[in-house]
Design a protein around this motif. Structure first.
Motif, PDB file in Angstrom:
ATOM      1  N   ALA A 238       0.823  -1.214   0.000  1.00  0.00           N
ATOM      2  CA  ALA A 238       0.000   0.000   0.000  1.00  0.00           C
ATOM      3  C   ALA A 238       0.856   1.263   0.000  1.00  0.00           C
ATOM      4  N   ASP A 239       2.186   1.095   0.030  1.00  0.00           N
ATOM      5  CA  ASP A 239       3.121   2.234   0.012  1.00  0.00           C
ATOM      6  C   ASP A 239       3.036   3.073   1.277  1.00  0.00           C
ATOM      7  N   ALA A 240       2.786   2.431   2.401  1.00  0.00           N
ATOM      8  CA  ALA A 240       2.817   3.144   3.672  1.00  0.00           C
ATOM      9  C   ALA A 240       4.236   3.621   3.962  1.00  0.00           C
ATOM     10  N   ALA A 241       4.327   4.769   4.611  1.00  0.00           N
ATOM     11  CA  ALA A 241       5.641   5.302   4.953  1.00  0.00           C
ATOM     12  C   ALA A 241       6.305   4.493   6.054  1.00  0.00           C
ATOM     13  N   GLN A 242       5.496   3.860   6.899  1.00  0.00           N
ATOM     14  CA  GLN A 242       6.028   3.079   8.020  1.00  0.00           C
ATOM     15  C   GLN A 242       5.028   1.991   8.354  1.00  0.00           C
ATOM     16  N   VAL A 243       5.531   0.775   8.567  1.00  0.00           N
ATOM     17  CA  VAL A 243       4.686  -0.357   8.958  1.00  0.00           C
ATOM     18  C   VAL A 243       5.230  -0.907  10.267  1.00  0.00           C
ATOM     19  N   VAL A 244       4.372  -1.009  11.277  1.00  0.00           N
ATOM     20  CA  VAL A 244       4.773  -1.487  12.597  1.00  0.00           C
ATOM     21  C   VAL A 244       3.789  -2.540  13.061  1.00  0.00           C
ATOM     22  N   VAL A 245       4.278  -3.679  13.506  1.00  0.00           N
ATOM     23  CA  VAL A 245       3.439  -4.690  14.151  1.00  0.00           C
ATOM     24  C   VAL A 245       3.456  -4.411  15.649  1.00  0.00           C
ATOM     25  N   ALA A 246       2.281  -4.383  16.276  1.00  0.00           N
ATOM     26  CA  ALA A 246       2.149  -4.153  17.718  1.00  0.00           C
ATOM     27  C   ALA A 246       1.688  -5.438  18.376  1.00  0.00           C
TER      28      ALA A 246
ATOM     29  N   ILE B  59      10.660  -6.556   9.637  1.00  0.00           N
ATOM     30  CA  ILE B  59       9.575  -5.590   9.824  1.00  0.00           C
ATOM     31  C   ILE B  59       9.675  -4.999  11.220  1.00  0.00           C
ATOM     32  N   GLN B  60       9.430  -3.714  11.346  1.00  0.00           N
ATOM     33  CA  GLN B  60       9.466  -3.065  12.644  1.00  0.00           C
ATOM     34  C   GLN B  60       8.359  -3.618  13.531  1.00  0.00           C
ATOM     35  N   VAL B  61       8.689  -3.865  14.791  1.00  0.00           N
ATOM     36  CA  VAL B  61       7.722  -4.447  15.713  1.00  0.00           C
ATOM     37  C   VAL B  61       7.910  -3.795  17.073  1.00  0.00           C
ATOM     38  N   ALA B  62       6.793  -3.593  17.793  1.00  0.00           N
ATOM     39  CA  ALA B  62       6.828  -2.965  19.114  1.00  0.00           C
ATOM     40  C   ALA B  62       6.113  -3.850  20.115  1.00  0.00           C
ATOM     41  N   MET B  63       6.737  -4.060  21.269  1.00  0.00           N
ATOM     42  CA  MET B  63       6.065  -4.746  22.371  1.00  0.00           C
ATOM     43  C   MET B  63       5.159  -3.749  23.088  1.00  0.00           C
ATOM     44  N   THR B  64       3.937  -4.175  23.373  1.00  0.00           N
ATOM     45  CA  THR B  64       2.956  -3.299  23.996  1.00  0.00           C
ATOM     46  C   THR B  64       2.374  -3.957  25.241  1.00  0.00           C
ATOM     47  N   ASP B  65       1.686  -3.156  26.026  1.00  0.00           N
ATOM     48  CA  ASP B  65       1.107  -3.590  27.292  1.00  0.00           C
ATOM     49  C   ASP B  65       0.113  -4.733  27.077  1.00  0.00           C
ATOM     50  N   PRO B  66       0.275  -5.848  27.784  1.00  0.00           N
ATOM     51  CA  PRO B  66      -0.672  -6.971  27.602  1.00  0.00           C
ATOM     52  C   PRO B  66      -2.058  -6.700  28.143  1.00  0.00           C
ATOM     53  N   ASP B  67      -2.226  -5.626  28.898  1.00  0.00           N
ATOM     54  CA  ASP B  67      -3.522  -5.349  29.514  1.00  0.00           C
ATOM     55  C   ASP B  67      -4.431  -4.470  28.659  1.00  0.00           C
TER      56      ASP B  67
ATOM     57  N   GLU C 226      -0.531   3.306  21.990  1.00  0.00           N
ATOM     58  CA  GLU C 226       0.741   3.150  22.705  1.00  0.00           C
ATOM     59  C   GLU C 226       1.920   3.215  21.738  1.00  0.00           C
ATOM     60  N   VAL C 227       1.786   2.572  20.579  1.00  0.00           N
ATOM     61  CA  VAL C 227       2.850   2.611  19.575  1.00  0.00           C
ATOM     62  C   VAL C 227       3.104   4.046  19.129  1.00  0.00           C
ATOM     63  N   ALA C 228       2.027   4.789  18.872  1.00  0.00           N
ATOM     64  CA  ALA C 228       2.167   6.173  18.427  1.00  0.00           C
ATOM     65  C   ALA C 228       2.922   7.007  19.454  1.00  0.00           C
ATOM     66  N   GLU C 229       2.640   6.786  20.740  1.00  0.00           N
ATOM     67  CA  GLU C 229       3.337   7.532  21.787  1.00  0.00           C
ATOM     68  C   GLU C 229       4.800   7.117  21.866  1.00  0.00           C
ATOM     69  N   LYS C 230       5.057   5.813  21.814  1.00  0.00           N
ATOM     70  CA  LYS C 230       6.436   5.325  21.921  1.00  0.00           C
ATOM     71  C   LYS C 230       7.313   5.840  20.789  1.00  0.00           C
ATOM     72  N   LEU C 231       6.733   5.957  19.591  1.00  0.00           N
ATOM     73  CA  LEU C 231       7.513   6.346  18.425  1.00  0.00           C
ATOM     74  C   LEU C 231       7.486   7.850  18.180  1.00  0.00           C
TER      75      LEU C 231
ATOM     76  N   THR D 183      -6.108  10.060  13.022  1.00  0.00           N
ATOM     77  CA  THR D 183      -4.993  10.928  13.360  1.00  0.00           C
ATOM     78  C   THR D 183      -4.521  10.522  14.761  1.00  0.00           C
ATOM     79  N   VAL D 184      -3.253  10.775  15.026  1.00  0.00           N
ATOM     80  CA  VAL D 184      -2.718  10.447  16.355  1.00  0.00           C
ATOM     81  C   VAL D 184      -3.439  11.268  17.424  1.00  0.00           C
ATOM     82  N   GLY D 185      -3.792  12.510  17.100  1.00  0.00           N
ATOM     83  CA  GLY D 185      -4.535  13.319  18.058  1.00  0.00           C
ATOM     84  C   GLY D 185      -5.874  12.708  18.411  1.00  0.00           C
ATOM     85  N   PHE D 186      -6.570  12.146  17.404  1.00  0.00           N
ATOM     86  CA  PHE D 186      -7.840  11.479  17.683  1.00  0.00           C
ATOM     87  C   PHE D 186      -7.619  10.263  18.578  1.00  0.00           C
ATOM     88  N   LEU D 187      -6.578   9.475  18.307  1.00  0.00           N
ATOM     89  CA  LEU D 187      -6.309   8.292  19.122  1.00  0.00           C
ATOM     90  C   LEU D 187      -6.155   8.661  20.593  1.00  0.00           C
TER      91      LEU D 187
END
Length: 254
Positions: A41-49, A64-72, A82-87, A192-196
């Motif tokens: 899809a030509d995304a600028a960044q792809v992250v698995v959470a 592929i970029q991957v982020a560990m996130t809170d299990p809760d 959480e990914v948006a904040e971390k990055l 948008t990240v602001g909406f999230l």
């Protein structure tokens, strides 16, 4: 449309298919197929959470970029936030939520939902829908329906047959004409990240509990959801062993 990001929430736990993102389809794990769709899809960044080390290690090995996130986390949306904040993503950055069990999603749909959100100013979230052509689908509670206003924003989402065609239901089940078509919601979102950030601060709403539809929280709290109409509903994702076989057939690998 360029510059948008894709986050793919992927959990190991699944009632019907434990370890679903890692199940083999045509010689590689399902999550690899989903990542390929996002990259196409030509995304600028792809992250698995994910919250699982097995998925983390598999995705890392794919490059592929991957982020560990809170299990809760209670939802994939919270995981994406959480990914948006971390990055360190900015409030106006656009993020597409691509489910980790959708290996057949058309890459064009990923671009479409991001472009739809970028092309307007009233909503912080966009999603997709397709016109319903099968009368039985209107009455299927597993097929979520959406009703739109004149500008293409959602009025309501429901498992019920909305809008109710008083002249035709329930005896004839006539499909609506062009003046009142029925639309099936496709569960892909761009935010948008602001909406999230706003979304994750809201409590759950009574409506989403009744319908078991998380998106109703947005309407309950008075925000708009843009709905972009696409040509057809994509093939279903993977929930069962039969789905694995179906997807392999679709990929021409069986």
């Amino acid at each position: 449309m360029s510059g948008f990001k894709v986050v793919i929430p992927a959990r190991y736990a699944s009632t019907r298919l434990p370890g679903k993102p890692l199940l083999d389809i045509a010689g590689k794990p399902m999550i690899a197929h989903v990542c390929e769709r996002a990259l196409a899809a030509d995304a600028a960044q792809v992250v698995v959470a994910t919250d699982d080390r097995r998925i983390f290690d598999t995705v890392s090995a794919l490059g592929i970029q991957v982020a560990m996130t809170d299990p809760d986390h209670q939802s994939g949306t919270e995981r994406i936030a959480e990914v948006a904040e971390k990055l360190g993503w900015q409030p106006d950055d656009i993020v597409v939520n691509l489910q980790g069990d959708e290996p057949l999603i058309p890459p064009a749909y990923i671009r479409d939902v991001a472009a739809a959100l970028a092309g307007q100013q009233q909503a912080g979230i966009a999603t997709l829908a397709a016109k319903i052509h099968d009368a039985d689908e209107i009455f299927n509670p597993n097929a979520v329906k959406v009703v739109l206003d004149k500008n293409g924003y959602a009025l309501y989402f429901s498992r019920a047959p909305i809008p109710w065609n008083r002249a035709s239901f329930p005896e004839h089940h006539v499909i609506g004409d062009e003046t009142h078509p029925h639309f099936r919601h496709i569960g892909m979102y761009a935010y948008t990240v602001g909406f999230l950030r706003r979304y994750c601060s809201w409590p759950a709403s009574p409506l989403e509990g009744v319908e078991s539809l998380e998106q109703l929280r947005i309407l309950w709290h008075g925000e708009k959801v843009l709905v972009n109409i696409v040509e057809q509903t994509p093939e279903a994702g993977v929930d069962t062993e039969e789905d694995l076989w179906r997807v392999a057939l679709s990929l021409g690998q069986v």
